[in-house]
Design a protein around this motif. Structure first.
Motif, PDB file in Angstrom:
ATOM      1  N   ASP A 113      42.812  41.267  42.463  1.00 52.08           N
ATOM      2  CA  ASP A 113      43.876  40.343  42.381  1.00 52.08           C
ATOM      3  C   ASP A 113      44.880  38.966  42.806  1.00 52.08           C
ATOM      4  OD1 ASP A 113      46.106  40.747  40.313  1.00 52.08           O
ATOM      5  OD2 ASP A 113      47.043  41.725  41.453  1.00 52.08           O
ATOM      6  N   VAL A 143      50.066  45.651  40.867  1.00 57.08           N
ATOM      7  CA  VAL A 143      49.599  46.292  41.398  1.00 57.08           C
ATOM      8  C   VAL A 143      50.231  45.948  42.696  1.00 57.08           C
ATOM      9  CG1 VAL A 143      47.136  45.562  43.175  1.00 57.08           C
ATOM     10  CG2 VAL A 143      46.787  45.818  40.834  1.00 57.08           C
ATOM     11  N   SER A 188      52.077  40.990  40.155  1.00 58.99           N
ATOM     12  CA  SER A 188      51.902  41.854  39.421  1.00 58.99           C
ATOM     13  C   SER A 188      51.560  43.351  39.508  1.00 58.99           C
ATOM     14  CB  SER A 188      50.410  41.275  39.744  1.00 58.99           C
ATOM     15  OG  SER A 188      49.789  41.877  41.002  1.00 58.99           O
TER      16      SER A 188
END
Length: 486
Positions: A308, A355, A353
């Motif tokens: 990510d 995540v 994000s």
């Protein structure tokens, strides 16, 4: 780049050692490759090697300075990797397909390969740097250098380049006892700064009269004992200490002021004598066990972070620890880089994000701090480590213990508390630290991770403020913020 290359080489050698361990056990390379247990053990070993080697910074040490004292460090770290790998595979399939002799063989072979690689690097790269500094000419001056970091190496390079024949570096002094006997750019580490008088006298016996002492490190980073020994030698011998950073033009305040300055006052916490020692044992055993048990989760978070956010998967910040000593607190990254390819600043809202948000909400980004606990920089329970700019005015007491993964302030309001109330809660914890209180904090931490943070009870904040007010009246713990005692 070189750091990642060293880590890759170390991990590759660990993998090769695992294959060789299976091969020696079964005496057949073909049979080894076909063994069903090898694949799982190899993957687990490599994943743990990446994590443990990075956390211990084993691969970041300069290989060309490898010495006998480093062997114990290599053997210990490799042993931890093998122990965790065997423990994890035992939890997965009870190690039915891994003979008991394999982990021992793996440990011995991997330790030998890693030590051999470092010895080879020293043989290849050391010769051109190991030429001693000859004393040429009757007017050559003999100096002792304090420090072994980059600044000291820069000074030695300058002497080799500009002072050959005029400056003779007789030896190096360093506070780290493990450095004694090593050779830095052809100069031996003779001892610690606290023993400077004995070292100078010993050199005189050998016919070397020390003319100058070059401090090639930040004077304020030396311990008080080292600073006092150097100042006492300066006063007794009449030789002035020379500071290399002054010669480079980077010292913007008088050295005398720096010598008297300390980043934080030390404060002896009013805790029991035995429990802090017991707590450290609990930290070591608990962090090692959790690293083994949670290693699949750590590896998964590591991989997700790489996918990510890219490399590196973690970041560190230097924060004051116990007695104000700085250390690197580790975390997984939860945001992308701060600048784009053109060098423009990216707004924080665009750097996050889902995540990263999930990692922060469930505190998964703080998993690497288990290695901080194992190393001794942190504890499971204690005041959270803060940046120097975020330290409350009442900080002497909270810095008298190791910072914690969780603490009394975190389970009583956490991020929603003003800085002064956090300081008061931390002060109350240090003043009342006990095994029972730590157990309560552990269970309440698990509860708030599941149900979320809740505002603190008025009674708890009142007791913390009362504690601060009482300590302020007794003149303990430094300056107390007025709002904390109101």
């Amino acid at each position: 780049m070189k750091r990642h290359a060293h880590l890759s080489i170390d991990c590759a050698l660990v993998g090769i050692a695992a294959i060789l361990a299976f091969a020696f056990r079964h005496l057949s390379t073909i049979d080894t490759i076909m063994r069903p247990g090898l694949g799982l053990y190899l993957i687990v070993s490599l994943a743990l090697a990446v994590i443990v080697f990075s956390a211990s910074r084993l691969s970041q040490r300069v290989w060309r300075y490898f010495s006998f004292l480093d062997i114990f460090r290599v053997v210990s770290v490799v042993g931890l990797v093998v122990l965790l790998a065997w423990s994890l595979t035992f939890l997965i399939n009870r190690s039915d397909m891994i003979p008991r002799a394999v982990p021992i063989l793996h440990w011995v072979i991997a330790s030998g390969l890693l030590c051999g690689a470092r010895a080879f690097a020293r043989l290849v790269f050391a010769p051109e740097r190991s030429k001693a500094f000859p004393m040429q000419g009757s007017d050559a001056r003999s100096v002792l250098v304090v420090g072994t970091e980059d600044l000291a190496e820069l000074y030695l390079r300058c002497v080799r380049r500009l002072g050959a024949g005029r400056v003779h570096v007789a030896g190096i002094l360093d506070e780290n006892t493990t450095m004694q006997g090593r050779v830095l750019s052809g100069v031996s580490v003779l001892g610690q700064p606290v023993g400077i008088s004995d070292i100078v006298n010993a050199q005189a016996v050998h016919g070397v009269e020390i003319d100058r002492i070059i401090v090639a490190t930040r004077f304020t980073e030396l311990t008080e004992a080292s600073r006092e020994a150097l100042r006492a030698f300066e006063k007794r011998s009449g030789q002035s200490l020379e500071f290399f950073e002054e010669r480079l033009g980077f010292n913007f305040e008088p050295v005398a002021a720096q010598a008297q300055a300390a980043p934080y006052r030390t404060f002896e916490a009013p805790t029991r004598v035995i429990y802090p020692k017991v707590k450290r044992i609990i930290d070591i055993v608990g962090s090692a066990a959790l690293i083994a048990i949670l290693s699949p989760l750590i590896a998964m978070v590591w991989i997700m972070t790489l996918v990510d956010f890219g490399s590196p998967a973690y970041f560190w910040q230097v924060r004051p620890g116990r007695s104000g000593r700085p250390f690197r607190v580790l975390k997984f990254r939860t945001m992308r880089g701060a600048h784009d390819v053109q060098g423009n600043r990216i707004p924080d809202a665009d750097r996050t994000s889902p995540v990263g948000e999930a990692f922060r909400n469930y505190r998964l980004d703080e998993l690497p701090q288990l290695f901080n606990i194992l190393k001794g920089d942190m504890s499971f329970i204690g005041p959270r480590p803060l940046l120097p700019v975020d330290q409350p005015t009442f900080m002497d007491l909270r810095l008298s213990v190791r910072p914690g993964l969780s603490g009394w302030a975190q389970i009583n309001g956490g991020r929603d508390l003003p800085k002064e109330d956090k300081a008061a809660l931390d002060a109350w914890y240090v003043n009342n630290m006990s095994f029972a209180l730590d157990v309560e904090i552990v269970f309440r931490t698990i509860k708030f991770l599941i149900s979320g943070e809740k505002p603190p009870e008025h009674k708890i904040l009142f007791e913390a403020r009362q504690c601060v007010r009482q300590m302020r009246s007794n003149g303990l713990g430094g300056t107390v913020a007025n709002s904390a005692g109101s």
